[in-house]
Design an enzyme around this catalytic site. Structure first.
Site, PDB file in Angstrom:
ATOM      1  CD  GLU A 167     -11.134   0.036   4.217  1.00 33.26           C
ATOM      2  OE1 GLU A 167     -10.819   0.695   3.229  1.00 33.26           O
ATOM      3  OE2 GLU A 167     -12.314  -0.281   4.458  1.00 33.26           O
ATOM      4  CG  ASP A 223      -1.717  -2.007   5.359  1.00 33.10           C
ATOM      5  OD1 ASP A 223      -0.551  -2.319   5.096  1.00 33.10           O
ATOM      6  OD2 ASP A 223      -2.067  -0.831   5.591  1.00 33.10           O
ATOM      7  CG  HIS A 241      -4.941  -8.377  12.233  1.00 25.49           C
ATOM      8  ND1 HIS A 241      -5.965  -7.491  12.001  1.00 25.49           N
ATOM      9  CD2 HIS A 241      -4.812  -9.120  11.113  1.00 25.49           C
ATOM     10  CE1 HIS A 241      -6.432  -7.675  10.783  1.00 25.49           C
ATOM     11  NE2 HIS A 241      -5.751  -8.657  10.221  1.00 25.49           N
ATOM     12  CG  ASP A 244      -6.802  -3.503   7.392  1.00 28.70           C
ATOM     13  OD1 ASP A 244      -6.568  -3.636   6.169  1.00 28.70           O
ATOM     14  OD2 ASP A 244      -6.692  -2.409   7.979  1.00 28.70           O
ATOM     15  NE  ARG A 278      -5.893   2.368   9.625  1.00 28.46           N
ATOM     16  CZ  ARG A 278      -4.844   2.827   8.953  1.00 28.46           C
ATOM     17  NH1 ARG A 278      -3.960   1.968   8.472  1.00 28.46           N
ATOM     18  NH2 ARG A 278      -4.664   4.114   8.756  1.00 28.46           N
ATOM     19  CE1 TYR A 311      -1.944  -2.086   8.773  1.00 27.38           C
ATOM     20  CE2 TYR A 311      -3.747  -3.378   9.697  1.00 27.38           C
ATOM     21  CZ  TYR A 311      -3.289  -2.422   8.803  1.00 27.38           C
ATOM     22  OH  TYR A 311      -4.176  -1.805   7.955  1.00 27.38           O
ATOM     23  CD  GLU A 349      -3.067  -0.736   2.275  1.00 28.50           C
ATOM     24  OE1 GLU A 349      -3.273   0.418   2.724  1.00 28.50           O
ATOM     25  OE2 GLU A 349      -3.594  -1.750   2.750  1.00 28.50           O
TER      26      GLU A 349
END
Length: 877
Positions: free
Chosen positions: A84, A80, A349, A82, A304, A302, A7
């Site tokens: 998104e 990433d 996560h 997640d 989030r 990470y 990303e």
């Protein structure tokens, strides 16, 4: 060749190095496609078909990816870990398929929780397909947000002028803030008293509280006034007490788990004063990597996540570091394992933790925000694996001889600090007990260590005091407490909290006062409108239930289009019903809903909605071009208007109408105080263009005089020339409050009064603090100097060594030159710096390339003789 897509461009260098030759790493720069901001992007009548649009900048990046894929064996999507990130991988893949760029390449999805060599190389060993269930959950969430926003917002614009938008989650968060304000406004303070005594029982004196009076156990409001309290005080002074009981109870305090996204935002708000957005920006940089000794290293996992677990190797390392720093007594017998308690938690996560606890924050040189946040994350992770704190709580009860009066002393001591040696979790302002107005101080009686006392010993009262108290309203939400409340209710997701709070501020639905959310009139109006006409969609349970259904979609237990169909059927019908209402019906409903706020009771029995100017009209909400306001029903005969909500002082000014404050002695013009639609202001009558200035929030109109008015009208004012460059420093009052400004950098002042008093030295100091990272950076903001080298021999301008994103560098005017790798920036001399700058100025740069193209551009101008003079005009400019 293998093409890897991440990303952020900040990850490219590190991942390229970890993977070595045979891999090309490219960045998508976040999302590459989105729903166009117009009607028709989601079509419910066509089974919720969605039209995607590639962003202009993303089109170039996708082309680069497509070109890199020519002849590639594998396309590895490493966005990433997640929802998104999964969606971005899906969008990239869909666009590449549309371009027919995949051809024979194998498509794989990999995820890693940290930007470290071990994490990246391990992830490459375990590729998988794109998780379409996560993508479906993303599609459902995006469609819901679009349908609510693009269906409800136009209704707001038509029925509630001045309203800017409504959102599926933002409107519910706004309702929380507004309801808390209503609680505060409805709160009525209550007086109560307490009696305390200094007591000695054969040892050092200690503090005790009266808990029984006249044979009755006291509750908070039993001593309701001074007379009752003084009577109780006399009883305490007159009684002879004996120690009836001494009780000691051991207790343990266990450490909190490592951070999740929401707990990191909460704690950074409490301890560092960071907004949620500022926290996430700093965390993103720590995750993507920081230049350490010429190498980009990801410092945290990470950021989030709603999981609280940690990898086994992280637990092992934590125990080793704890033993080395604090000793074996601070290491529990076995690692601590945590499970999240929040509603709708995914636990997919790891918690947020340092990638290596060996990187002690004290040994890292980081930007101020990054250093403070990293230290917070490091301490929390270390503490989470430490031994519990051992505490001893002691209670001493003392009775009078007739058993009619009793005192109690409580205290606690820490026998072994355990994790408290490193970290103690912050707390929000105490919440009152619902329905009672009680504040937490009544129950918080734990003092420090109590002296050794024996049962049966005589207790002598040395002094007694009666203290007055008042109950307090519930506190307004801070960012920390609002995020905590949203998480408790299951509203939104960890990754959305920062953007939700930012939208509320950007829409001017709320303002911040002492880091607390205060609803603006526009926010109250929107909330009242939604509660009156769309109540179901701002209910906390409904919003949380929708989040649970989205989680079912991501788990593969619910079809995403079935969820949309169920939602849209009822929502579309509700929008149709409100569309039929006339504006007058809407405003009257809001008049009733907001009545106590916009038409407060005057306390004299008169109608609070009666117009004081004409005497016959009734005040009501009115819709204007720039939003709602209060006006008279006899308009246009009566032109009285005022803002929706005004303080009592402002009301007084409005009731008395406009008034002349005096005359400006310099111009002879009259200065007036007036009440406008957007609040009180002062005006200088000067020809066709009168000069106006709004009154600051904490300046009541009743206290205005000619001197204050002239000071406001003469803003902004010049403070003086900056000693470094001679540029003027200006002080004024802007949208975000009082400020000083120099060369594009704005720095906040502590109060409005300081705008008129700030001198040159103070202004230079606050600007320097802002530029060094002490506040939010603005245009022109610069980095703090690591070293001042002196004046450049050629220009006399300062030469500095600064800390940059990619390492230290030398700066002189517009020229920047990197400090060579391995060189100590603190040891750099002026002569060495001048040589570096000269070498840099002699090197070809992007800024010099356009000059080489000027002759080419000049050749084009003779083609149009009529325009031949235009280039000359440009040169003069």
């Amino acid at each position: 060749m293998n093409v890897v897509i991440v990303e952020s461009p900040g990850k490219i260098q590190a991942i390229n190095r970890y993977l070595g030759p045979g891999y090309t790493v490219l960045a998508s720069y976040g999302h590459v496609r989105d729903l166009p901001s117009k009607d028709g992007s989601v079509l419910p009548d066509q089974d919720f078909a969605m039209t995607w649009e590639v962003d202009g900048k993303a089109a170039k990046r996708l082309s680069d990816i497509a070109n890199a894929l020519k002849g590639a064996e594998r396309l590895i999507l490493a966005t990433d870990p997640d929802r998104e990130g999964e969606a971005i991988s899906w969008h990239v893949l869909e666009d590449l398929k549309r371009r027919k760029a995949i051809k024979g390449a194998t498509v794989q999805r990999v995820v890693f929780n940290a930007i470290t060599k071990a994490a990246v190389t391990e992830a490459m060993k375990h590729p998988r397909d794109i998780d379409m269930e996560l993508v479906d959950a993303y599609l459902a969430r995006r469609a819901l947000d679009y349908l609510v926003g693009f269906t409800l917002s136009p209704v707001l614009w038509r029925k509630l002028p001045g309203a800017k938008s409504a959102g599926r989650v933002q409107s519910v968060a706004l309702r929380l803030i507004v309801e808390r304000e209503l609680e505060i406004e409805a709160f009525r303070t209550q007086e109560y008293w307490s009696v305390e005594a200094d007591v000695s029982a054969g040892a050092d004196p200690f503090l005790a509280r009266l808990v029984k009076h006249q044979g009755k156990r006291l509750t908070k409001f039993d001593l309701a006034d001074e007379a009752a309290a003084l009577g109780a005080k006399v009883a305490v002074q007159a009684a002879a007490f004996t120690v009836a009981a001494v009780e000691k109870k051991p207790a343990r305090r266990t450490p909190p788990p490592p951070f999740t996204t929401s707990t990191l935002q909460q704690e950074a708000s409490r301890k560092l004063g960071f907004s949620a957005q500022r926290t996430m920006q700093a965390a993103q940089k720590l995750y993507e990597g920081i230049n350490i000794d010429g190498e980009t290293v990801g410092l945290i996992t990470y950021m989030r996540t709603d999981g609280v677990s940690s990898a086994p190797e992280a637990l092992t390392e934590a125990r080793s570091v704890i033993a080395g720093l604090y000793g074996k007594d601070y290491v529990p017998e076995s690692p601590r394992y945590y499970k999240v308690k929040a509603k709708n938690a995914q636990e997919a996560h790891e918690a947020i933790r340092p990638t290596s606890l060996e990187r002690n924050p004290g040994r890292l040189r980081l930007e101020p925000d990054l250093g403070r946040l990293y230290e917070l994350i490091w301490k929390r992770m270390i503490a989470s694996q430490m031994e519990a704190a051992r505490i001893e709580r002691t209670t001493i009860d003392m009775d009078s001889a007739d058993k009619q009066t009793a005192l109690r002393a409580t205290g606690q001591v820490i026998l072994f600090p355990g994790y408290l040696a490193v970290y103690e979790e912050g707390r929000d302002a105490p919440e009152p007990q619902r329905g009672s107005g009680l504040d937490a101080s009544w129950a918080d009686e734990d003092g420090g260590r109590l002296p050794p006392v024996k049962e049966g010993a005589d207790a002598k009262v040395l002094a007694a005091r009666a203290d007055q108290h008042f109950t307090e309203p519930p506190p307004r939400y801070s960012e920390a407490s609002l995020v905590k409340k949203m998480e408790e209710l299951g509203i939104g997701r960890p990754s959305t909290y920062a953007s939700i709070l930012t939208v509320l501020r950007d829409r001017a639905y709320v303002k911040m006062d002492k880091n607390r959310f205060v609803p603006e009139d526009a926010g109250r109006l929107v909330t009242a409108f939604l509660e009156q006409f769309f109540r179901r969609y701002v209910e906390y349970d409904f919003t949380a239930g929708l989040e649970e259904k989205l989680d079912l979609v991501s788990a593969g237990d619910l079809d995403w289009k079935a969820l949309l169909r169920e939602f849209w059927t009822d929502f579309h019908a509700a929008v149709g019903e409100i569309s039929e209402l006339r504006m007058g019906q809407v405003l009257e409903a809001l008049n009733e809903a907001l009545g106590p706020h916009i038409f407060p009771d005057k306390g004299d029995g008169t109608d609070p909605r009666a117009c004081h100017v004409c005497g016959t009209g009734r005040l009501s909400l009115k819709a204007g071009r720039y939003g709602a306001f209060i006006g008279c029903s006899n308009y246009p005969e009566c032109r009285f208007t005022r803002p929706i909500a005004a303080s009592s002082a402002e009301d007084g000014a409005a009731e008395s109408g406009d008034r002349e404050l005096g005359v400006d002695p310099a111009t002879g013009n009259a200065i007036w105080l007036k009440a406008g639609r957007f609040g009180p202001y002062v005006e200088e009558i000067a020809g066709d263009k009168p000069k106006r200035a709004s009154l600051p929030k904490d300046w009541p109109p009743a206290g205005m005089d000619i001197d204050k008015a002239l000071r406001l009208l003469r803003l902004p004012r010049d403070v003086g020339a900056h000693p470094e460059d001679g540029g003027m420093i200006v002080a004024g009052i802007g949208r975000y409050g009082p400020y000083v400004q120099h060369n594009g950098t704005y720095a906040n002042l502590s109060s409005v009064d300081e705008v008129f008093e700030v001198g040159l030295n103070r202004a230079v100091a606050v600007l320097a603090e802002k530029r060094s990272g002490g506040g939010r950076g603005g245009r022109g903001a610069s980095t703090a100097a690591l070293k001042e080298l002196g004046a450049h021999p050629a220009t006399g301008k300062p030469v500095r060594v600064l800390a940059g994103r990619y390492g230290p560098y030398v700066k002189h005017e517009a020229t920047n030159a990197n400090v060579p790798k391995g060189a100590d920036p603190a040891a750099l001399t002026l002569e060495e710096a001048v040589a570096l700058l000269a070498a840099r100025e002699g090197a070809p740069s992007k800024s010099k390339r356009p000059a080489a193209r000027k002759p080419t551009a000049a050749k084009k101008t003779p083609a149009k003789k009529a325009a031949a003079k235009k280039p000359a005009a440009k040169k003069k400019a």
